[in-house]
Design a protein around this motif. Structure first.
Motif, PDB file in Angstrom:
ATOM      1  N   TYR A  65       0.774  -1.110  -0.241  1.00 50.50           N
ATOM      2  CA  TYR A  65      -0.106   0.039  -0.042  1.00 50.50           C
ATOM      3  C   TYR A  65       0.959   1.195   0.017  1.00 50.50           C
ATOM      4  O   TYR A  65       2.139   1.181   0.376  1.00 50.50           O
ATOM      5  CB  TYR A  65      -1.047  -0.068   1.081  1.00 50.50           C
ATOM      6  N   ARG A  66       0.406   2.379  -0.686  1.00 50.11           N
ATOM      7  CA  ARG A  66       0.919   3.521  -0.512  1.00 50.11           C
ATOM      8  C   ARG A  66       0.112   4.588  -0.182  1.00 50.11           C
ATOM      9  O   ARG A  66      -1.111   5.020  -0.802  1.00 50.11           O
ATOM     10  CB  ARG A  66       1.477   3.995  -2.056  1.00 50.11           C
ATOM     11  N   ASN A  67       0.309   5.522   1.057  1.00 52.31           N
ATOM     12  CA  ASN A  67      -0.495   6.507   1.366  1.00 52.31           C
ATOM     13  C   ASN A  67      -0.130   7.942   0.880  1.00 52.31           C
ATOM     14  O   ASN A  67       1.158   8.229   0.803  1.00 52.31           O
ATOM     15  CB  ASN A  67      -0.420   6.505   3.013  1.00 52.31           C
ATOM     16  N   GLN A  68      -0.774   8.651   0.526  1.00 48.35           N
ATOM     17  CA  GLN A  68      -0.784   9.986  -0.095  1.00 48.35           C
ATOM     18  C   GLN A  68      -1.947  10.743  -0.034  1.00 48.35           C
ATOM     19  O   GLN A  68      -2.792  10.429   0.301  1.00 48.35           O
ATOM     20  CB  GLN A  68      -0.337   9.833  -1.609  1.00 48.35           C
ATOM     21  N   HIS A  69      -1.645  12.297  -0.284  1.00 44.01           N
ATOM     22  CA  HIS A  69      -2.988  13.168  -0.261  1.00 44.01           C
ATOM     23  C   HIS A  69      -3.665  12.849  -1.559  1.00 44.01           C
ATOM     24  O   HIS A  69      -3.250  12.152  -2.819  1.00 44.01           O
ATOM     25  CB  HIS A  69      -2.341  14.439  -0.297  1.00 44.01           C
ATOM     26  N   LYS A  70      -5.036  12.932  -1.480  1.00 49.68           N
ATOM     27  CA  LYS A  70      -5.941  12.919  -2.649  1.00 49.68           C
ATOM     28  C   LYS A  70      -5.384  13.802  -3.779  1.00 49.68           C
ATOM     29  O   LYS A  70      -5.691  13.103  -5.155  1.00 49.68           O
ATOM     30  CB  LYS A  70      -7.426  13.582  -2.203  1.00 49.68           C
ATOM     31  N   THR A  79      -4.627  -7.771  13.594  1.00 49.76           N
ATOM     32  CA  THR A  79      -5.426  -7.823  12.444  1.00 49.76           C
ATOM     33  C   THR A  79      -5.101  -8.577  11.311  1.00 49.76           C
ATOM     34  O   THR A  79      -5.946  -8.935  10.305  1.00 49.76           O
ATOM     35  CB  THR A  79      -5.968  -6.608  12.016  1.00 49.76           C
ATOM     36  N   GLY A  80      -3.616  -8.283  10.981  1.00 49.31           N
ATOM     37  CA  GLY A  80      -2.910  -9.027  10.056  1.00 49.31           C
ATOM     38  C   GLY A  80      -3.257  -7.818   8.759  1.00 49.31           C
ATOM     39  O   GLY A  80      -2.899  -8.513   7.507  1.00 49.31           O
ATOM     40  N   LYS A  81      -3.864  -6.797   8.935  1.00 44.94           N
ATOM     41  CA  LYS A  81      -4.148  -5.800   7.824  1.00 44.94           C
ATOM     42  C   LYS A  81      -3.258  -4.600   8.035  1.00 44.94           C
ATOM     43  O   LYS A  81      -2.485  -4.527   9.104  1.00 44.94           O
ATOM     44  CB  LYS A  81      -5.837  -5.535   7.951  1.00 44.94           C
ATOM     45  N   PRO A  82      -3.134  -3.840   7.059  1.00 46.08           N
ATOM     46  CA  PRO A  82      -2.292  -2.541   7.079  1.00 46.08           C
ATOM     47  C   PRO A  82      -2.767  -1.782   8.140  1.00 46.08           C
ATOM     48  O   PRO A  82      -4.198  -1.652   8.347  1.00 46.08           O
ATOM     49  CB  PRO A  82      -2.487  -1.896   5.720  1.00 46.08           C
ATOM     50  N   PRO A  83      -1.939  -0.925   8.831  1.00 49.59           N
ATOM     51  CA  PRO A  83      -2.589  -0.017   9.881  1.00 49.59           C
ATOM     52  C   PRO A  83      -3.580   1.141   9.312  1.00 49.59           C
ATOM     53  O   PRO A  83      -3.078   1.611   7.982  1.00 49.59           O
ATOM     54  CB  PRO A  83      -1.070   0.739  10.721  1.00 49.59           C
ATOM     55  N   GLN A  84      -4.336   1.858   9.959  1.00 48.30           N
ATOM     56  CA  GLN A  84      -5.169   2.725   9.499  1.00 48.30           C
ATOM     57  C   GLN A  84      -4.550   4.141   9.772  1.00 48.30           C
ATOM     58  O   GLN A  84      -5.156   5.225   9.261  1.00 48.30           O
ATOM     59  CB  GLN A  84      -6.554   2.706  10.418  1.00 48.30           C
ATOM     60  N   ASP A  85      -3.415   4.116  10.409  1.00 47.59           N
ATOM     61  CA  ASP A  85      -2.536   5.594  10.424  1.00 47.59           C
ATOM     62  C   ASP A  85      -1.680   5.667   9.343  1.00 47.59           C
ATOM     63  O   ASP A  85      -1.179   4.594   9.128  1.00 47.59           O
ATOM     64  CB  ASP A  85      -2.136   5.877  11.841  1.00 47.59           C
ATOM     65  N   SER A  86      -1.358   6.920   9.045  1.00 50.12           N
ATOM     66  CA  SER A  86      -0.440   7.175   7.964  1.00 50.12           C
ATOM     67  C   SER A  86       0.189   8.364   8.343  1.00 50.12           C
ATOM     68  O   SER A  86      -0.414   9.423   8.650  1.00 50.12           O
ATOM     69  CB  SER A  86      -1.027   7.041   6.849  1.00 50.12           C
ATOM     70  N   PRO A  87       1.399   8.651   8.019  1.00 54.19           N
ATOM     71  CA  PRO A  87       2.065  10.030   7.961  1.00 54.19           C
ATOM     72  C   PRO A  87       2.149  10.757   6.674  1.00 54.19           C
ATOM     73  O   PRO A  87       2.487  11.905   6.650  1.00 54.19           O
ATOM     74  CB  PRO A  87       3.552   9.822   8.476  1.00 54.19           C
ATOM     75  N   TYR A  88       1.816  10.013   5.604  1.00 61.48           N
ATOM     76  CA  TYR A  88       1.769  10.454   4.281  1.00 61.48           C
ATOM     77  C   TYR A  88       0.514  10.861   3.576  1.00 61.48           C
ATOM     78  O   TYR A  88       0.827  11.361   2.422  1.00 61.48           O
ATOM     79  CB  TYR A  88       2.683   9.409   3.368  1.00 61.48           C
ATOM     80  N   GLU A 120      -4.120   0.534  -2.331  1.00 58.92           N
ATOM     81  CA  GLU A 120      -3.731  -0.881  -2.149  1.00 58.92           C
ATOM     82  C   GLU A 120      -3.610  -1.767  -3.281  1.00 58.92           C
ATOM     83  O   GLU A 120      -4.550  -1.648  -4.091  1.00 58.92           O
ATOM     84  CB  GLU A 120      -4.880  -1.540  -1.144  1.00 58.92           C
ATOM     85  N   ILE A 121      -2.678  -2.566  -3.333  1.00 56.11           N
ATOM     86  CA  ILE A 121      -2.708  -3.537  -4.451  1.00 56.11           C
ATOM     87  C   ILE A 121      -2.224  -4.778  -3.962  1.00 56.11           C
ATOM     88  O   ILE A 121      -1.260  -5.053  -3.052  1.00 56.11           O
ATOM     89  CB  ILE A 121      -1.476  -2.873  -5.598  1.00 56.11           C
ATOM     90  N   ALA A 122      -2.891  -5.786  -4.468  1.00 50.40           N
ATOM     91  CA  ALA A 122      -2.227  -7.285  -4.207  1.00 50.40           C
ATOM     92  C   ALA A 122      -0.684  -7.649  -4.281  1.00 50.40           C
ATOM     93  O   ALA A 122      -0.251  -7.058  -5.385  1.00 50.40           O
ATOM     94  CB  ALA A 122      -3.255  -8.294  -5.002  1.00 50.40           C
ATOM     95  N   ALA A 157      -8.626   4.499  -1.408  1.00 51.85           N
ATOM     96  CA  ALA A 157      -9.574   4.676  -0.679  1.00 51.85           C
ATOM     97  C   ALA A 157      -8.965   5.666   0.595  1.00 51.85           C
ATOM     98  O   ALA A 157      -8.118   5.573   0.993  1.00 51.85           O
ATOM     99  CB  ALA A 157     -10.546   3.364  -0.233  1.00 51.85           C
ATOM    100  N   GLU A 158     -10.032   6.371   1.262  1.00 50.32           N
ATOM    101  CA  GLU A 158      -9.754   7.249   2.263  1.00 50.32           C
ATOM    102  C   GLU A 158      -9.482   6.182   3.539  1.00 50.32           C
ATOM    103  O   GLU A 158     -10.164   5.244   3.884  1.00 50.32           O
ATOM    104  CB  GLU A 158     -10.832   8.029   2.574  1.00 50.32           C
ATOM    105  N   ILE A 159      -8.423   6.392   4.481  1.00 49.09           N
ATOM    106  CA  ILE A 159      -8.095   5.768   5.487  1.00 49.09           C
ATOM    107  C   ILE A 159      -8.941   6.466   6.604  1.00 49.09           C
ATOM    108  O   ILE A 159      -9.299   7.550   6.755  1.00 49.09           O
ATOM    109  CB  ILE A 159      -6.818   5.533   5.870  1.00 49.09           C
ATOM    110  N   THR A 160      -9.320   5.633   7.933  1.00 45.99           N
ATOM    111  CA  THR A 160     -10.104   6.148   8.849  1.00 45.99           C
ATOM    112  C   THR A 160      -9.103   6.713  10.191  1.00 45.99           C
ATOM    113  O   THR A 160      -9.662   7.514  11.094  1.00 45.99           O
ATOM    114  CB  THR A 160     -11.008   5.215   9.358  1.00 45.99           C
TER     115      THR A 160
END
Length: 330
Positions: free
Chosen positions: A141-146, A192-201, A207-209, A300-303
């Motif tokens: 996954y890659r976190n960025q601004h919209k 959870t085995g899933k990516p964290p919902q927090d991000s600095p970026y 998200e990509i398989a 998608a937007e993270i929570t």
């Protein structure tokens, strides 16, 4: 008594991240009186320091007059990828222990090299010690601004574009400022085995398989190991499609990892299905060296929160950490 010959036509060669060879020419007159060389080395920002030295003041390195070229290493903690200036005097040691010295030579500039594969392998071995047990993952996954994703759709035909890696991490890393790629994360939350919902970026996440980026048609390389004055450590890995420009770049500079068997990120087949694992006790930063089409995943937007304190953009490595430094220049 004739003055000692002044070194000229200084040549620097065989430069590594923490050593170099130096040679120069000298007039033959009084050459047989030379017993020592004085070598003055400064980081480039201090290049005017020589003009304030008197010719009878011993300088930073006093070396016996050995045949040239002379290897300089271990006398200073030379930093990798750093610009230096160097000047030389010839000297004759007197009976009373004092030196007669020549005038200073001209000032020469040079830059030390990046870490070699040997140095990176030392870093790799240190990182393996703390990597911890492996946890399953399913996506990168890659976190960025919209705005980042909007711009990608409008100006790059929906494909994320590689960009030059910044200067975060080890100062001697050969990928900083040179390797082009796209940063992805793959760490998961233990519960959870899933990516964290927090991000600095940024609050939007692509998200990509995992199999879309990491598979038997890609090579995996170790790029760096560092911390930023914190308790947790980062490992940079590079995924490059076999035969791509990024693959050729890494093959020459970075230790290659077995994609099925390493301490950080693995890809293996179980019952006809690709299964992926990542190290639990380090934060992995994965660089993928080719463009990636957004249609291969979802945005998608993270929570969670945007934790800017975790950002590694141009982050400086802690040079005093015994866990992630090696015994060469910082």
């Amino acid at each position: 008594m004739e003055e000692l010959p002044v070194p000229h036509n200084i040549k620097i060669s065989n430069i590594t991240c923490d050593s170099f060879k130096i040679s120069w020419d000298m007039d033959s007159k009084s050459k047989d009186r030379i017993t020592h060389y004085f070598i003055d080395l400064n980081k480039k920002e201090n290049k005017n320091s020589n003009k304030f030295k008197h010719k009878d003041v011993p300088t930073k390195l006093v070396a016996k007059a050995v045949p040239l070229p002379m290897t300089v290493r271990g006398h200073w903690f030379l930093s990798p990828r750093t610009e230096y200036t160097v000047a030389v005097q010839t000297a004759s040691k007197q009976v009373d222990g004092d030196y007669v010295v020549s005038e200073w030579s001209e000032i020469i500039e040079f830059c030390t090299a990046d870490y070699s594969k040997v140095h990176l392998t030392q870093l790799l071995e240190k990182a393996e010690v703390i990597a911890g047990r492996m946890l399953k993952l399913s996506v990168f996954y890659r976190n960025q601004h919209k705005e980042y994703f909007d711009y990608t759709r409008e100006h790059h035909g929906n494909a994320l574009q590689p960009s030059v890696k910044d200067n975060s991490g080890s100062h001697g890393s050969p990928i900083s400022g040179k390797l082009e790629g796209i940063f992805f994360s793959c760490n998961t939350e233990f519960n959870t085995g899933k990516p964290p919902q927090d991000s600095p970026y940024g609050r939007y996440r692509f998200e990509i398989a995992a199999e879309k980026l990491f598979n038997p048609n890609t090579n995996l390389y170790f790029g760096d190991f560092y911390c930023m004055y914190t308790a947790y450590h980062y490992v940079i890995l590079v995924i490059a499609p076999v035969g791509s420009p990024g693959d050729e770049f890494c093959k020459q500079r970075l230790p290659q990892l077995n994609i099925k068997d390493n301490k950080f990120l693995t890809c293996d087949e179980e019952d006809g299905v690709m299964v992926y694992h990542h190290a639990q006790d380090v934060i992995l930063e994965v660089i993928y060296t080719d463009p990636v089409d957004l249609s291969l995943g979802t945005v998608a937007e993270i929570t969670g929160h945007q934790l800017m304190s975790l950002s590694t953009a141009n982050a400086k490595k802690d040079p005093s950490c015994k866990t992630c430094n090696i015994s060469v220049g910082r």
